[in-house]
Design an enzyme around this catalytic site. Structure first.
Site, PDB file in Angstrom:
ATOM      1  N   TYR A 123       6.913  -5.796   2.111  1.00  0.00           N
ATOM      2  CA  TYR A 123       7.158  -4.584   1.369  1.00  0.00           C
ATOM      3  C   TYR A 123       8.228  -4.354   0.996  1.00  0.00           C
ATOM      4  CZ  TYR A 123       2.806  -2.070   3.031  1.00  0.00           C
ATOM      5  OH  TYR A 123       1.512  -1.805   3.278  1.00  0.00           O
ATOM      6  N   GLU A 124       9.399  -4.806   1.762  1.00  0.00           N
ATOM      7  CA  GLU A 124      10.804  -5.046   1.415  1.00  0.00           C
ATOM      8  C   GLU A 124      11.266  -6.201   0.535  1.00  0.00           C
ATOM      9  OE1 GLU A 124      12.624  -2.437   1.861  1.00  0.00           O
ATOM     10  OE2 GLU A 124      11.384  -1.010   3.170  1.00  0.00           O
ATOM     11  N   GLY A 125      10.382  -6.565   0.298  1.00  0.00           N
ATOM     12  CA  GLY A 125      10.796  -7.805  -0.885  1.00  0.00           C
ATOM     13  C   GLY A 125      10.737  -9.035  -0.562  1.00  0.00           C
TER      14      GLY A 125
END
Length: 202
Positions: A123-125
């Site tokens: 989700y955070e890349g």
């Protein structure tokens, strides 16, 4: 913690009694719980310092202070994301381990925490993208000024710890070593020009 207090299994190491004890009494369980607790508190502190800096970058009356806080936010955002999400996976995994075989039973909820923690790095890349952002954009872009500004209060805090205190002195020493390691990682062992055309200065 609640499960470790209530689950009775095995005898306590070093005790003459052979009665079963709560697994919280076992050294390895306490180690895992303290590891979880200390890292969670560190992550929360780091995230809160980033949130405070975001507020100050937006609303501080001094424009220079706003710029300094924004530089801190830019530098630390990939760190908060990558370090926290990677830690979350390990912490949730320890939670499963503390539950033992029950950790995979849905009733405990431990396995669900691990599944939810695992997706956060995506989700955070992804951690690799955050690392690339930190090194190529946040460290090299300002020639190390943001890291230099970050190291200053760390070193000051380390030097404020009393040298004659058996508990605090090793912490201060570790802080200095950590600051040196960060500086070395950012600029390397030799001051050679980077591919961005300049040497990082601190």
């Amino acid at each position: 913690m609640a499960y470790a207090r209530s689950r009775a299994q095995g005898t306590e190491l070093g005790s003459a009694k052979r009665d079963k004890v709560a697994i919280l009494r076992h050294t390895d369980i306490r180690r895992m719980l303290m590891s979880m607790k200390s890292r969670i508190e560190a992550m929360r502190a780091l995230a809160c310092s980033g949130a405070l800096a975001m507020d100050q970058a937006e609303a501080h009356p001094d424009s220079q202070q706003r710029a300094r806080q924004q530089a801190f936010v830019d530098l630390m955002t990939p760190v908060v994301k990558a370090w926290s999400t990677e830690n979350a996976i390990d912490i949730a995994s320890l939670g499963v381990q503390i539950h033992g075989g029950m950790g995979f039973i849905e009733q405990t909820g431990a396995a669900q925490h691990l599944r939810e923690a695992r997706i956060t790095t995506s989700y955070e890349g992804t951690t690799g993208i955050q690392a690339n952002d930190l090194v190529s954009r946040k460290v090299a872009r300002d020639k190390g000024q943001a890291i230099g500004a970050l190291l200053q209060p760390i070193r000051q805090a380390a030097h404020r710890l009393p040298r004659d205190n058996k508990v605090l002195e090793p912490i201060g020493s570790a802080l200095v070593q950590g600051a040196d390691a960060l500086r070395g990682a950012a600029i390397g062992q030799k001051r050679t020009p980077s591919r961005f055309g300049s040497t990082l200065q601190f």
